[in-house]
Design an enzyme around this catalytic site. Structure first.
Site, PDB file in Angstrom:
ATOM      1  N   ARG A   1     -11.786  28.524  18.064  1.00 16.96           N
ATOM      2  CA  ARG A   1     -12.285  28.338  19.423  1.00 16.96           C
ATOM      3  C   ARG A   1     -13.487  29.251  19.579  1.00 16.96           C
ATOM      4  NH1 ARG A   1      -9.728  26.518  23.897  1.00 16.96           N
ATOM      5  NH2 ARG A   1      -7.620  26.732  23.082  1.00 16.96           N
TER       6      ARG A   1
ATOM      7  N   LYS B   1     -16.610  24.092  27.595  1.00 16.73           N
ATOM      8  CA  LYS B   1     -16.169  23.121  28.600  1.00 16.73           C
ATOM      9  C   LYS B   1     -16.437  23.651  29.992  1.00 16.73           C
ATOM     10  CE  LYS B   1     -11.556  24.859  27.859  1.00 16.73           C
ATOM     11  NZ  LYS B   1     -10.213  24.640  27.369  1.00 16.73           N
TER      12      LYS B   1
ATOM     13  N   ARG C   1      -6.438  13.923  22.262  1.00 16.05           N
ATOM     14  CA  ARG C   1      -7.367  13.951  21.144  1.00 16.05           C
ATOM     15  C   ARG C   1      -6.718  13.375  19.901  1.00 16.05           C
ATOM     16  NH1 ARG C   1     -10.408  19.522  19.906  1.00 16.05           N
ATOM     17  NH2 ARG C   1     -11.721  18.920  18.135  1.00 16.05           N
TER      18      ARG C   1
ATOM     19  N   GLU D   1     -11.395  11.160  21.877  1.00 23.68           N
ATOM     20  CA  GLU D   1     -10.384  11.298  22.916  1.00 23.68           C
ATOM     21  C   GLU D   1      -9.919   9.894  23.289  1.00 23.68           C
ATOM     22  OE1 GLU D   1      -9.460  14.339  23.894  1.00 23.68           O
ATOM     23  OE2 GLU D   1      -8.574  14.163  25.891  1.00 23.68           O
TER      24      GLU D   1
ATOM     25  N   ARG E   1      -3.569  16.307  18.262  1.00 22.36           N
ATOM     26  CA  ARG E   1      -4.218  17.598  18.386  1.00 22.36           C
ATOM     27  C   ARG E   1      -3.493  18.688  17.595  1.00 22.36           C
ATOM     28  NH1 ARG E   1      -6.150  22.046  22.293  1.00 22.36           N
ATOM     29  NH2 ARG E   1      -4.654  23.292  21.188  1.00 22.36           N
TER      30      ARG E   1
ATOM     31  N   PHE F   1     -16.280  11.587  19.407  1.00 22.49           N
ATOM     32  CA  PHE F   1     -17.260  12.659  19.646  1.00 22.49           C
ATOM     33  C   PHE F   1     -17.615  13.472  18.409  1.00 22.49           C
ATOM     34  CE2 PHE F   1     -13.139  14.207  21.389  1.00 22.49           C
ATOM     35  CZ  PHE F   1     -12.894  15.232  20.491  1.00 22.49           C
TER      36      PHE F   1
ATOM     37  N   GLU G   1     -21.684  16.259  26.940  1.00 21.75           N
ATOM     38  CA  GLU G   1     -20.932  15.001  26.896  1.00 21.75           C
ATOM     39  C   GLU G   1     -19.933  14.933  28.041  1.00 21.75           C
ATOM     40  OE1 GLU G   1     -19.052  14.275  23.111  1.00 21.75           O
ATOM     41  OE2 GLU G   1     -20.611  15.411  22.075  1.00 21.75           O
TER      42      GLU G   1
ATOM     43  N   LYS H   1     -16.321  14.742  29.512  1.00 23.73           N
ATOM     44  CA  LYS H   1     -15.030  15.228  29.011  1.00 23.73           C
ATOM     45  C   LYS H   1     -13.946  14.273  29.504  1.00 23.73           C
ATOM     46  CE  LYS H   1     -12.308  19.450  28.506  1.00 23.73           C
ATOM     47  NZ  LYS H   1     -10.973  18.877  28.654  1.00 23.73           N
TER      48      LYS H   1
HETATM   49  P1  AMP Z   1      -9.147  21.735  26.794  1.00 21.02           P
HETATM   50  O1  AMP Z   1      -7.944  20.938  26.300  1.00 21.02           O
HETATM   51  O2  AMP Z   1      -9.234  21.840  28.285  1.00 21.02           O
HETATM   52  O3  AMP Z   1      -9.284  23.043  26.054  1.00 21.02           O
HETATM   53  O4  AMP Z   1     -10.455  20.900  26.390  1.00 21.02           O
HETATM   54  C1  AMP Z   1     -10.752  20.537  25.087  1.00 21.02           C
HETATM   55  C2  AMP Z   1     -10.290  19.107  24.851  1.00 21.02           C
HETATM   56  O5  AMP Z   1     -11.072  18.176  25.576  1.00 21.02           O
HETATM   57  C3  AMP Z   1     -10.476  18.656  23.425  1.00 21.02           C
HETATM   58  O6  AMP Z   1      -9.444  19.133  22.599  1.00 21.02           O
HETATM   59  C4  AMP Z   1     -10.446  17.148  23.560  1.00 21.02           C
HETATM   60  O7  AMP Z   1      -9.112  16.694  23.511  1.00 21.02           O
HETATM   61  C5  AMP Z   1     -10.947  16.895  24.966  1.00 21.02           C
HETATM   62  N1  AMP Z   1     -12.236  16.191  25.053  1.00 21.02           N
HETATM   63  C6  AMP Z   1     -12.514  15.222  25.948  1.00 21.02           C
HETATM   64  N2  AMP Z   1     -13.767  14.789  25.819  1.00 21.02           N
HETATM   65  C7  AMP Z   1     -14.334  15.488  24.813  1.00 21.02           C
HETATM   66  C8  AMP Z   1     -15.631  15.496  24.208  1.00 21.02           C
HETATM   67  N3  AMP Z   1     -16.618  14.686  24.611  1.00 21.02           N
HETATM   68  N4  AMP Z   1     -15.860  16.370  23.199  1.00 21.02           N
HETATM   69  C9  AMP Z   1     -14.878  17.205  22.761  1.00 21.02           C
HETATM   70  N5  AMP Z   1     -13.630  17.231  23.295  1.00 21.02           N
HETATM   71  C10 AMP Z   1     -13.361  16.386  24.318  1.00 21.02           C
END
Ligand code: AMP
Length: 572
Positions: free
Chosen positions: A406, A412, A246, A291, A261, A331, A239, A241
């Site tokens: 996690r 990601k 969130r 998001e 979040r 999502f 998907e 990002k």
């Molecule tokens: P990170 O904050 O870098 O650990 O990345 C995870 C975060 O990406 C999640 O907590 C969401 O807030 C955000 N996010 C954005 N797009 C998506 C998606 N398609 N699926 C899941 N999380 C997403």
């Protein structure tokens, strides 16, 4: 149980510096509590009146407490102030001022009075209630009641300590994973404790997701390449990002709640999303995640994070919601009508999600492809990045929603990991230094920061941070840290280095660094044989991250993985 007994437990907790002892003390507390008391004791031990997601705060200032103390004890406010100056803590001040025995109130009575204080709107009413509470308390009880009302109980007890203690109190360590599971599904440790007391293991096994109780969010691991994604997941969903924030949305008929979040209640902040939820979802009872990101309606382009984040505000909500309307890219689906969806495989959740979204305007399903080709992932990634998105999220097709953890069910891939190490790291402030030269006049010149180690529930130091803040930010930081300072190192902090002032691990900042190196000075990743890990040339790239709890900081494991990715990249 009498509130006095709880206060005595608090005193014992305060006197110990070992986390293991803390869990034992708490276990004996929980054993002695009844079904109607245990939830309240859990909240109070955490320094709260209700779980944070209820959004109930005391709204009581130091000034108000001093006023109440002066009235209750019949001394001048000036005298209270002077004593506070000398003691440095209003709980200690109350303890010293109060000379009477108290009314031997039960835990439940005091809890009810505290809750009423929090729920009372007018300042005058609040003071009256405070005075009447103080009059009924003995000096030791007042010490803790005052700290709770100020939001400064600071026993050093975190969620994980409570979970350990509940397991021990109810007959064994093996219960821990069941307690954790229930907690991950409702984010309310008081509720979990109560159910456990009431219905034992069976009640926990039967624990399900409920509307109105936020589910602790699933988090993603990271990798360095599209090949690695396929190696780990095989055929998977990929998907876009989105770089916004969130939200977890709970819809119960016409009633909508929104959680951030870190599970704070944000319902009042996003009238545009609420309207969208009521218009765009074809179902009565739903929990979904997405998001939120601001879009320029003229051009259809995403606004950068700095613009989107302005929507997190207490004032000017209506105005900003018109200027920068949000879209919610959905999502995941976690609950539908009467059914808990967290246990279903991703693909099934996604299908149901698409079916209930009418995709008209505010709520949209995230863009998605399903593939087993690294090439296709690369192309999708490049396209996303060109459009100003952060990167991609890959998801294991048959995985359930793993609340509160996690793992590699979600992966990601962000642009910054490709090439040298350049990802930001979220760290917790555990202490600070007075600073030298120009900074000395600010009284703060550097921070000691740590990452989280979930297996031991401790914070391990990883760096000193001395740059990246403006002078104004340093000043604000100093004020904030002053309020959480401690006389000794926090029991959950593991550090070899000393600091000028230790603080409660509460505030998270995001830092950037040139690389990760091995270092004997830091405890992150340190073992008997091997030195720890440290950040080289760290600088702050954010001010305090209000959206993150200390346990949401990056972990020791994250640091080790980044170190390995960096090694591999430099060898290529
Ligand atoms: P990170 O904050 O870098 O650990 O990345 C995870 C975060 O990406 C999640 O907590 C969401 O807030 C955000 N996010 C954005 N797009 C998506 C998606 N398609 N699926 C899941 N999380 C997403």
């Amino acid at each position: 149980m009498l509130f006095l007994e709880l206060a005595q437990y608090f005193q014992r907790l305060e006197e110990t510096t070992s986390r293991l002892d803390m869990a034992d003390i708490l276990a004996s507390l929980f054993k002695n509590l009844g079904v109607e008391e245990v939830d309240k004791a859990v909240y109070l031990t955490l320094g709260e009146i209700l779980p944070a997601f209820r959004g109930v705060e005391f709204g009581v200032s130091e000034k108000l407490i001093m006023e109440a103390l002066s009235k209750a004890c019949g001394v001048k406010v000036k005298q209270v102030e002077a004593l506070y100056k000398q003691k440095g803590d209003l709980g200690d001040t109350a303890q010293e001022l109060i000379k009477w025995e108290g009314r031997k109130l039960s835990l439940q009575q005091v809890y009810t009075e505290l809750l009423q204080i929090a729920q009372t709107k007018g300042t005058l009413d609040k003071v009256m209630k405070l005075i009447s509470l103080l009059k009924g308390l003995s000096s030791l009880e007042a010490r803790y009641a005052v700290r709770i009302v100020l939001g400064r109980l600071r026993l050093g007890v975190g969620d994980a300590t409570i979970i350990d203690a509940l397991a021990v109190a109810s007959g064994g360590k093996d219960l821990k994973s069941l307690i954790e599971r229930a907690y991950n599904l409702c984010s309310d440790l008081g509720l979990v404790a109560k159910r456990l007391k009431e219905g034992g293991i069976k009640a926990l096994e039967e624990f399900r997701v409920q509307l109105g109780y936020p589910i602790r969010m699933a988090l993603a691991e990271r990798v360095a390449s599209a090949e690695e994604i396929i190696k780990r997941l095989g055929r998977c969903a990929v998907e876009a990002k989105y770089d916004g924030f969130r939200l977890q949305v709970h819809k119960d008929g016409q009633k909508v709640e929104i959680f951030s979040r870190n599970l704070e209640r944000m319902t009042n902040m996003f009238p545009d999303i609420i309207k969208g939820v009521l218009q765009d979802i074809r179902a009565q009872r739903v929990i979904l995640e997405g998001e939120a990101i601001a879009i320029n309606e003229e051009t259809g382009e995403f606004y950068p994070f700095q613009v989107t984040i302005q929507r997190k505000r207490k004032y000017g909500i209506e105005e900003y919601s018109k200027e920068y309307p949000l879209k919610l890219f959905c999502f995941d689906l976690l609950f539908l009508e009467e059914e808990d969806y967290t246990v279903k495989p991703f693909q099934e959740r996604r299908k149901a999600l698409e079916e209930i979204l009418s995709n008209t305007n505010t709520l949209r399903a995230s863009e998605i492809i399903i593939t087993d080709s690294p090439k296709e992932i690369e192309a999708f990634f490049e396209e996303a990045v060109t459009r100003g998105l952060e990167g991609i999220m890959a998801k294991r097709l048959d995985a359930p929603y793993t609340a509160g953890s996690r793992n590699f069910n979600w992966i990601k891939l962000k642009r910054s990991y490709r090439g040298a190490l350049a990802d930001t790291i979220d760290v917790v402030i555990v202490g600070y230094y007075y600073g030298r030269g120009a900074r000395a006049k600010l009284g703060i010149g550097g921070l000691l920061v740590a990452v989280y180690e979930p297996s031991t529930d401790t914070f391990k130091t990883v760096s000193k941070v001395g740059s990246g803040f403006t002078e104004e930010e340093w000043r604000t930081l100093k004020d904030l840290l002053e309020r959480v300072k401690l006389s000794h190192k926090h029991p959950r902090v593991d550090s070899i280095l000393d600091v000028d002032v230790w603080v409660e691990p509460r505030y998270v900042i995001t830092v950037n660094a040139d690389e990760i190196t091995r270092s004997p000075l830091h405890t992150a990743g340190r073992t008997i044989e091997e030195p720890g890990y440290a950040l080289r040339f760290p600088r702050a790239v954010s001010f305090i991250r209000e959206d993150k709890n200390p346990e949401d900081a990056n972990t020791v494991e994250d640091i080790i993985r980044l170190y390995q990715i960096q090694k591999r990249v430099s060898m290529e």
